[in-house]
Design a protein around this motif. Structure first.
Motif, short mmCIF file in Angstrom:
data_model
loop_
_atom_site.label_atom_id
_atom_site.label_comp_id
_atom_site.label_asym_id
_atom_site.label_seq_id
_atom_site.Cartn_x
_atom_site.Cartn_y
_atom_site.Cartn_z
N PHE A 44 0.63 -1.19 0.14
CA PHE A 44 -0.12 -0.07 0.01
C PHE A 44 0.74 1.16 -0.16
O PHE A 44 1.88 1.34 1.00
N GLN A 45 1.01 2.30 -1.05
CA GLN A 45 1.43 3.42 -1.04
C GLN A 45 1.02 4.52 -0.41
O GLN A 45 0.21 5.04 -0.97
N SER A 46 1.32 4.80 0.61
CA SER A 46 0.73 6.03 1.45
C SER A 46 0.74 7.12 0.82
O SER A 46 -0.42 7.99 0.74
N ASP A 47 1.89 7.58 0.15
CA ASP A 47 2.13 9.00 -0.58
C ASP A 47 0.86 9.03 -1.63
O ASP A 47 0.65 10.15 -1.87
N LYS A 48 0.82 7.90 -2.28
CA LYS A 48 0.14 7.94 -3.52
C LYS A 48 -1.45 8.18 -3.03
O LYS A 48 -2.23 9.01 -3.61
N ILE A 49 -1.85 7.57 -1.97
CA ILE A 49 -3.29 7.82 -1.41
C ILE A 49 -3.44 9.00 -0.80
O ILE A 49 -4.47 9.75 -0.84
N ASN A 50 -2.30 9.51 -0.28
CA ASN A 50 -2.26 11.06 0.34
C ASN A 50 -2.93 12.06 -0.67
O ASN A 50 -3.73 12.75 -0.44
N SER A 51 -2.20 11.96 -1.78
CA SER A 51 -2.71 12.99 -3.07
C SER A 51 -4.27 12.55 -3.37
O SER A 51 -4.99 13.57 -3.62
N VAL A 52 -4.77 11.22 -3.28
CA VAL A 52 -5.89 10.89 -3.69
C VAL A 52 -6.93 11.76 -2.75
O VAL A 52 -8.09 12.20 -3.09
N ILE A 53 -6.73 11.50 -1.41
CA ILE A 53 -7.42 12.13 -0.33
C ILE A 53 -7.53 13.72 -0.51
O ILE A 53 -8.55 14.32 -0.55
N GLN A 54 -6.24 14.17 -0.77
CA GLN A 54 -6.03 15.67 -0.93
C GLN A 54 -7.13 16.28 -2.20
O GLN A 54 -7.85 17.01 -1.94
N ASP A 124 0.95 -3.48 5.89
CA ASP A 124 -0.15 -2.49 6.37
C ASP A 124 0.23 -1.12 6.54
O ASP A 124 1.48 -0.89 6.94
N ASN A 125 -0.62 -0.09 6.39
CA ASN A 125 -0.08 1.22 6.21
C ASN A 125 -1.55 2.12 6.33
O ASN A 125 -2.64 1.45 6.33
N TYR A 126 -1.25 3.17 6.49
CA TYR A 126 -2.51 4.25 6.42
C TYR A 126 -2.01 5.72 5.69
O TYR A 126 -1.13 5.92 5.59
N SER A 127 -3.18 6.28 5.29
CA SER A 127 -2.86 7.66 4.67
C SER A 127 -3.75 8.44 5.21
O SER A 127 -4.83 8.20 5.86
N GLU A 128 -3.41 9.87 5.50
CA GLU A 128 -4.24 10.79 6.09
C GLU A 128 -4.07 12.16 5.43
O GLU A 128 -2.64 12.65 4.95
N TYR A 129 -5.15 13.17 5.34
CA TYR A 129 -4.94 14.44 4.83
C TYR A 129 -5.97 15.38 5.56
O TYR A 129 -6.95 14.86 5.86
N THR A 130 -5.44 16.32 6.06
CA THR A 130 -6.27 17.37 6.47
C THR A 130 -6.62 18.70 5.68
O THR A 130 -5.67 19.06 5.17
N TYR A 131 -7.77 18.99 5.47
CA TYR A 131 -8.32 19.98 4.58
C TYR A 131 -8.89 21.14 5.60
O TYR A 131 -9.63 20.95 6.37
N ARG A 141 -9.14 9.91 6.65
CA ARG A 141 -8.12 8.64 6.61
C ARG A 141 -8.40 7.48 5.94
O ARG A 141 -9.50 7.22 5.91
N VAL A 142 -7.28 6.90 5.36
CA VAL A 142 -7.47 5.44 4.86
C VAL A 142 -6.65 4.34 5.43
O VAL A 142 -5.58 4.81 5.69
N PHE A 143 -7.16 3.51 5.97
CA PHE A 143 -6.27 2.52 6.52
C PHE A 143 -6.33 1.29 5.68
O PHE A 143 -7.54 0.84 5.32
#
Length: 148
Positions: A44-54, A124-131, A141-143
């Protein structure tokens, strides 16, 4: 091949017969065979999903004002949209947990988020972004937890 079944029920009353037909569902066992893989093919690529959340939070919440009655439904819609966008990235053999929290952006909002879980640190990993805008803040957040 016809997968339909037919069953006849005869009643003790005179001449009453009920014929029921049903189509058998194909079992999930027939669709998926065990791969015997214990880890997913790709991590799971956290940095890739951070941009999707953003991207989703910024596109959907730009110029929106905080209204509690609207934000309840909006957070559900955003969570579903985010889940579908992460699934489209093609991470196989992961169970996804998506959380969206929306709150009013006051002078100094005092909100704290924490989570705990047991997972395999190698996959396992997670991604998070705050707007934030002038009226609201949103945390996405995505776990991603690997499944056997």
């Amino acid at each position: 091949m016809d997968n339909s079944r037919q069953m006849m029920v005869v009643s003790p009353c005179k001449g009453a017969t009920l014929i029921m037909t049903s189509k058998e569902k194909q079992k999930d066992d027939d669709l998926y065979e065990n791969s015997y893989k214990l880890e997913p093919d790709g991590k799971f690529q956290s940095d890739k999903i951070n941009s999707v959340i953003q991207e989703i939070l910024e596109n959907e919440l730009a110029n929106k004002a905080y209204k509690p009655e609207i934000c309840v439904g909006q957070s559900k819609l955003l969570a579903e949209k985010l889940k579908q966008a992460v699934k489209a990235q093609g991470f196989k053999k992961y169970k996804l947990v998506v959380m969206i929290s929306i709150g009013e952006n006051e002078v100094s909002p005092s909100v704290s988020f924490s989570s705990q879980c047991v997972w395999n640190t190698s996959v396992d990993n997670y991604s998070e972004y705050t707007y934030c805008n002038n009226s609201l803040y949103a945390v996405g957040r995505v776990f991603a937890v690997s499944i056997d």
